[in-house]
Design a protein around this motif. Structure first.
Motif, PDB file in Angstrom:
ATOM      1  N   SER A 202       0.834  -1.203   0.000  1.00  0.00           N
ATOM      2  CA  SER A 202       0.000   0.000   0.000  1.00  0.00           C
ATOM      3  C   SER A 202       0.864   1.247   0.000  1.00  0.00           C
ATOM      4  O   SER A 202       0.612   2.196  -0.755  1.00  0.00           O
TER       5      SER A 202
ATOM      6  N   VAL B  68      -5.632   4.325  -6.159  1.00  0.00           N
ATOM      7  CA  VAL B  68      -6.733   3.370  -5.978  1.00  0.00           C
ATOM      8  C   VAL B  68      -6.178   2.006  -5.568  1.00  0.00           C
ATOM      9  O   VAL B  68      -6.721   1.349  -4.672  1.00  0.00           O
ATOM     10  N   VAL B  69      -5.090   1.565  -6.184  1.00  0.00           N
ATOM     11  CA  VAL B  69      -4.455   0.295  -5.797  1.00  0.00           C
ATOM     12  C   VAL B  69      -4.058   0.348  -4.329  1.00  0.00           C
ATOM     13  O   VAL B  69      -4.305  -0.594  -3.561  1.00  0.00           O
TER      14      VAL B  69
ATOM     15  N   LEU C 213      -5.362   2.148  -1.951  1.00  0.00           N
ATOM     16  CA  LEU C 213      -6.567   2.103  -1.116  1.00  0.00           C
ATOM     17  C   LEU C 213      -7.185   0.714  -1.067  1.00  0.00           C
ATOM     18  O   LEU C 213      -7.658   0.267  -0.006  1.00  0.00           O
ATOM     19  N   VAL C 214      -7.183   0.010  -2.180  1.00  0.00           N
ATOM     20  CA  VAL C 214      -7.734  -1.352  -2.206  1.00  0.00           C
ATOM     21  C   VAL C 214      -6.898  -2.275  -1.313  1.00  0.00           C
ATOM     22  O   VAL C 214      -7.451  -3.081  -0.552  1.00  0.00           O
ATOM     23  N   LEU C 215      -5.585  -2.150  -1.392  1.00  0.00           N
ATOM     24  CA  LEU C 215      -4.721  -2.963  -0.528  1.00  0.00           C
ATOM     25  C   LEU C 215      -4.964  -2.647   0.943  1.00  0.00           C
ATOM     26  O   LEU C 215      -4.984  -3.545   1.790  1.00  0.00           O
TER      27      LEU C 215
ATOM     28  N   LEU D 154      -7.761  -1.594   2.189  1.00  0.00           N
ATOM     29  CA  LEU D 154      -9.067  -2.182   2.502  1.00  0.00           C
ATOM     30  C   LEU D 154      -8.933  -3.669   2.791  1.00  0.00           C
ATOM     31  O   LEU D 154      -9.532  -4.188   3.755  1.00  0.00           O
ATOM     32  N   ILE D 155      -8.153  -4.367   2.003  1.00  0.00           N
ATOM     33  CA  ILE D 155      -7.922  -5.803   2.240  1.00  0.00           C
ATOM     34  C   ILE D 155      -7.263  -6.009   3.602  1.00  0.00           C
ATOM     35  O   ILE D 155      -7.646  -6.901   4.358  1.00  0.00           O
TER      36      ILE D 155
END
Length: 133
Positions: free
Chosen positions: A66, A103-104, A106-108, A110-111
């Motif tokens: 992240s 965005v990548v 943020l997605v990481l 979130l995971i």
């Protein structure tokens, strides 16, 4: 396509800075917890601690990725601002790339948050199982 101005990529700088601060705080918290669990494991050799340690290791790697994506986003955003006076199309492409990497990131993150809930479930289940015995 409209011209990219300095104010558009400039909007990302405070957001990325706050994200980096949040990721760093999360990393330090996980590192401290990891050290505590490793010390506990040396004493007890508990299987539950092994699961938690593996979960923590994976979560720390997600924070690393992240942060890396966030830093790459900042670099691309900076390059985008540098290209504005010379090649506006390239500036747009770099800016779009910086948004993608944000965005990548943020997605990481979130995971990683979802995995922290799984870690809490492991802890809760171990406590509940020890109470019921």
């Amino acid at each position: 396509m409209d011209n990219l101005t300095y104010s558009i990529p400039g909007l990302l700088f405070p957001a990325i800075s706050l994200l980096m601060l949040a990721y760093t705080n999360r990393f330090f918290g996980l590192a401290k917890l990891s050290r505590q669990l490793l010390t506990e494991y040396e004493n007890s050799k508990s299987e539950i601690l092994v699961k938690q340690i593996h979960n923590l290791r994976f979560r720390i790697s997600l924070i690393l990725y992240s942060q890396s994506a966030g830093i790459l986003s900042l670099i691309l955003c900076t390059c985008s601002m540098g290209m504005i006076p010379f090649y506006n199309i390239v500036a747009w492409v770099l800016f779009a790339s910086s948004l993608f990497f944000m965005v990548v990131s943020l997605v990481l993150a979130l995971i990683e948050i979802h995995l922290s809930v799984i870690a809490l479930d492991i802890e809760r289940n171990s406590i509940l199982n020890s109470i019921s015995k």
